[in-house]
Design a protein around this motif. Structure first.
Motif, PDB file in Angstrom:
ATOM      1  N   SER A   1     -25.368  54.353  22.440  1.00 38.04           N
ATOM      2  CA  SER A   1     -26.700  55.443  22.671  1.00 38.04           C
ATOM      3  C   SER A   1     -27.968  55.896  23.789  1.00 38.04           C
ATOM      4  N   ASP A   2     -27.031  55.434  24.572  1.00 33.59           N
ATOM      5  CA  ASP A   2     -27.528  55.015  26.633  1.00 33.59           C
ATOM      6  C   ASP A   2     -26.624  56.250  26.947  1.00 33.59           C
ATOM      7  N   GLY A   3     -25.577  56.874  26.466  1.00 37.00           N
ATOM      8  CA  GLY A   3     -25.370  58.256  27.350  1.00 37.00           C
ATOM      9  C   GLY A   3     -23.752  56.623  27.509  1.00 37.00           C
ATOM     10  N   ASP A   4     -23.432  58.520  27.958  1.00 39.20           N
ATOM     11  CA  ASP A   4     -21.705  57.524  28.350  1.00 39.20           C
ATOM     12  C   ASP A   4     -21.788  57.196  30.705  1.00 39.20           C
ATOM     13  N   ARG A   5     -21.470  55.960  30.387  1.00 43.31           N
ATOM     14  CA  ARG A   5     -21.241  55.669  32.017  1.00 43.31           C
ATOM     15  C   ARG A   5     -19.960  54.684  32.632  1.00 43.31           C
ATOM     16  N   PHE A   6     -19.237  55.228  33.155  1.00 43.75           N
ATOM     17  CA  PHE A   6     -18.037  54.292  34.083  1.00 43.75           C
ATOM     18  C   PHE A   6     -18.600  53.375  34.824  1.00 43.75           C
TER      19      PHE A   6
ATOM     20  N   ALA B   1     -17.073  47.218  18.583  1.00 46.71           N
ATOM     21  CA  ALA B   1     -16.837  48.274  19.269  1.00 46.71           C
ATOM     22  C   ALA B   1     -15.450  48.855  19.598  1.00 46.71           C
ATOM     23  N   ARG B   2     -14.871  49.856  19.647  1.00 52.34           N
ATOM     24  CA  ARG B   2     -13.816  50.107  19.482  1.00 52.34           C
ATOM     25  C   ARG B   2     -13.283  50.502  20.902  1.00 52.34           C
ATOM     26  N   ALA B   3     -11.695  49.977  21.908  1.00 50.15           N
ATOM     27  CA  ALA B   3     -11.893  50.544  22.723  1.00 50.15           C
ATOM     28  C   ALA B   3      -9.929  50.949  22.901  1.00 50.15           C
ATOM     29  N   PHE B   4     -10.405  51.919  24.312  1.00 48.08           N
ATOM     30  CA  PHE B   4      -8.959  53.015  23.717  1.00 48.08           C
ATOM     31  C   PHE B   4      -9.028  52.589  24.938  1.00 48.08           C
ATOM     32  N   PRO B   5      -7.761  52.349  25.734  1.00 48.11           N
ATOM     33  CA  PRO B   5      -7.463  51.613  26.973  1.00 48.11           C
ATOM     34  C   PRO B   5      -6.997  52.709  27.523  1.00 48.11           C
ATOM     35  N   GLU B   6      -5.782  53.382  26.455  1.00 51.38           N
ATOM     36  CA  GLU B   6      -5.391  54.602  27.131  1.00 51.38           C
ATOM     37  C   GLU B   6      -6.095  55.521  28.084  1.00 51.38           C
ATOM     38  N   GLU B   7      -7.345  56.003  27.737  1.00 49.71           N
ATOM     39  CA  GLU B   7      -7.513  56.251  27.657  1.00 49.71           C
ATOM     40  C   GLU B   7     -10.135  56.102  28.917  1.00 49.71           C
ATOM     41  N   ALA B   8      -9.033  54.353  28.914  1.00 52.53           N
ATOM     42  CA  ALA B   8     -10.227  53.398  29.897  1.00 52.53           C
ATOM     43  C   ALA B   8     -11.605  54.184  29.055  1.00 52.53           C
ATOM     44  N   ARG B   9     -12.180  53.868  28.238  1.00 48.86           N
ATOM     45  CA  ARG B   9     -13.172  54.397  27.248  1.00 48.86           C
ATOM     46  C   ARG B   9     -12.824  52.812  26.081  1.00 48.86           C
ATOM     47  N   VAL B  10     -14.906  52.947  25.778  1.00 54.85           N
ATOM     48  CA  VAL B  10     -14.778  52.135  25.035  1.00 54.85           C
ATOM     49  C   VAL B  10     -16.154  52.150  23.927  1.00 54.85           C
ATOM     50  N   GLU B  11     -16.256  52.677  22.939  1.00 56.59           N
ATOM     51  CA  GLU B  11     -17.132  53.169  22.099  1.00 56.59           C
ATOM     52  C   GLU B  11     -18.157  51.882  21.567  1.00 56.59           C
ATOM     53  N   MET B  12     -19.317  51.744  21.808  1.00 51.52           N
ATOM     54  CA  MET B  12     -20.051  50.478  21.855  1.00 51.52           C
ATOM     55  C   MET B  12     -21.156  51.008  20.191  1.00 51.52           C
TER      56      MET B  12
END
Length: 364
Positions: A55-60, A144-155
């Motif tokens: 909810s705070d946005g996207d950040r690496f 949470a759902r992680a998408f390791p092939e995209e290096a991404r986590v939906e929290m």
């Protein structure tokens, strides 16, 4: 003990989420996966971390070390966190038990499955008899759902309350003090039997999923249990299993949270007042979760084998009838052509066959 470094073992949804979330909180984190599965982290390894989406946005967020070397992963970590499904506990015990020190806290962060007992039993079977500092919670700390092939986590959720038990129960306070530094949501459980019986997944998943099996097959992956599979009728199975779960808990001396309380207090639904079906169907968290995408998914297999099978065993010892739990085990076995009672988690597998109720209580 001041916690500065956390080693996260197991790079699934929970593990990847934990590694980036705790790093963002200011802790040094490492992420470990077994060598045979390490390849799926190639993108995260190449980028040196993963992107959190919430909810705070996207950040690496960078992860300090991503490795398949267990000794490197746990070096200098005050907490070694295992975030794996129940079926993988013994595999991780096999690699961790020989190298972990007796000073490090082993925090098992997953859906409760008597993981501490199983870890210790596996270590003992290997001839390793350390005084492990083991603890576990009743459920994963994230939605949470992680998408390791995209290096991404939906929290979608950082859980608001969990029960934590040390193993043995006498070290609960010591482990609480450490784990609460990374997650300030913990309340002490009476024992690992308490965390086991506060696991909500065997209540909400297998029964309603069985009743939706045809729809799951037909959808070919386009099925949403919480949006469409929890109805005014399927929720009756959920409540029937919930009542048996709570009765077993009462026999062990625990006041188990009911289906509404546990989901509201963890943050999955809005309140403890509105009707449960409505809240599940409209939950900001649950409605983001797709699946199960097949009848061989974990909502069937893990929650029957690691949850309901053991609860049925506990009911027999405690003198609590479990007709609905037993029916789901039988129908699930028939549906998938598997014998869940033979392959599932039982008191015999835990080394506790033949103990009476007080013996089980005293064993942990």
């Amino acid at each position: 003990m001041k916690v500065q470094k956390v080693a996260v073992l197991g790079a699934g949804n929970g593990g990847i989420a934990a590694a980036v979330d705790l790093k963002e909180k200011g802790f040094s984190t490492t992420l470990y996966e077994l060598p045979e599965f390490f390849g799926h982290l190639s993108t995260i390894k190449a980028k040196g971390g993963a992107t959190i989406q919430d909810s705070d946005g996207d950040r690496f967020v960078e992860i300090d070390l991503i490795t398949d070397n267990i000794e490197e992963a746990i070096k200098d970590a005050e907490i070694v966190m295992i975030t794996v499904p129940g079926f993988a506990i013994e595999a991780f015990a096999e690699v961790l038990a020989p190298v972990v020190s007796e000073e490090q806290i082993i925090f098992i962060n997953n859906s409760a499955c008597m993981a501490c007992v199983r870890f210790k039993n596996k270590a003992n079977a290997m001839g390793i008899h350390k005084n492990f500092k083991l603890c576990e919670v009743n459920s994963l700390t994230y939605g949470a759902r992680a998408f390791p092939e995209e290096a991404r986590v939906e929290m979608s959720l950082r859980v608001k309350k969990l029960f934590l038990a040390g193993y043995p129960k006498e070290i609960t306070q010591e482990t609480m003090e450490a784990v609460s530094q990374i997650y300030d949501i913990m309340v002490p459980a009476k024992s690992v039997w308490h965390t086991e019986l506060e696991n909500g997944n065997p209540v909400i998943h297998p029964g309603p999923c069985l009743l939706n099996a045809g729809r799951i097959d037909h959808s070919k992956g386009e099925f949403w249990l919480y949006r469409e599979g929890i109805t005014e009728h399927t929720i009756n199975i959920l409540h029937a299993i919930e009542h048996e779960q709570m009765a077993i808990g009462a026999a062990f001396g625990f006041e188990i949270e009911d289906a509404v309380q546990c989901r509201a207090r963890r943050g999955y639904i809005a309140n403890e007042v509105d009707e449960l079906q409505y809240q599940i169907n409209n939950s900001e968290v649950f409605t983001q979760i797709k699946g199960p995408t097949s009848c061989t998914g974990r909502y069937f297999t893990e929650d029957i084998s690691n949850g309901l099978v053991l609860w049925s065993d506990l009911g027999k010892v405690a003198g609590v009838p479990t007709p609905n739990i037993d029916a789901v085990i039988v129908l699930g076995s028939s549906l998938l052509q598997r014998d869940f009672r033979a392959e599932g988690l039982t008191l015999e597998m835990l080394g506790m066959a033949g103990l009476d109720l007080q013996g089980l209580i005293d064993a942990v």
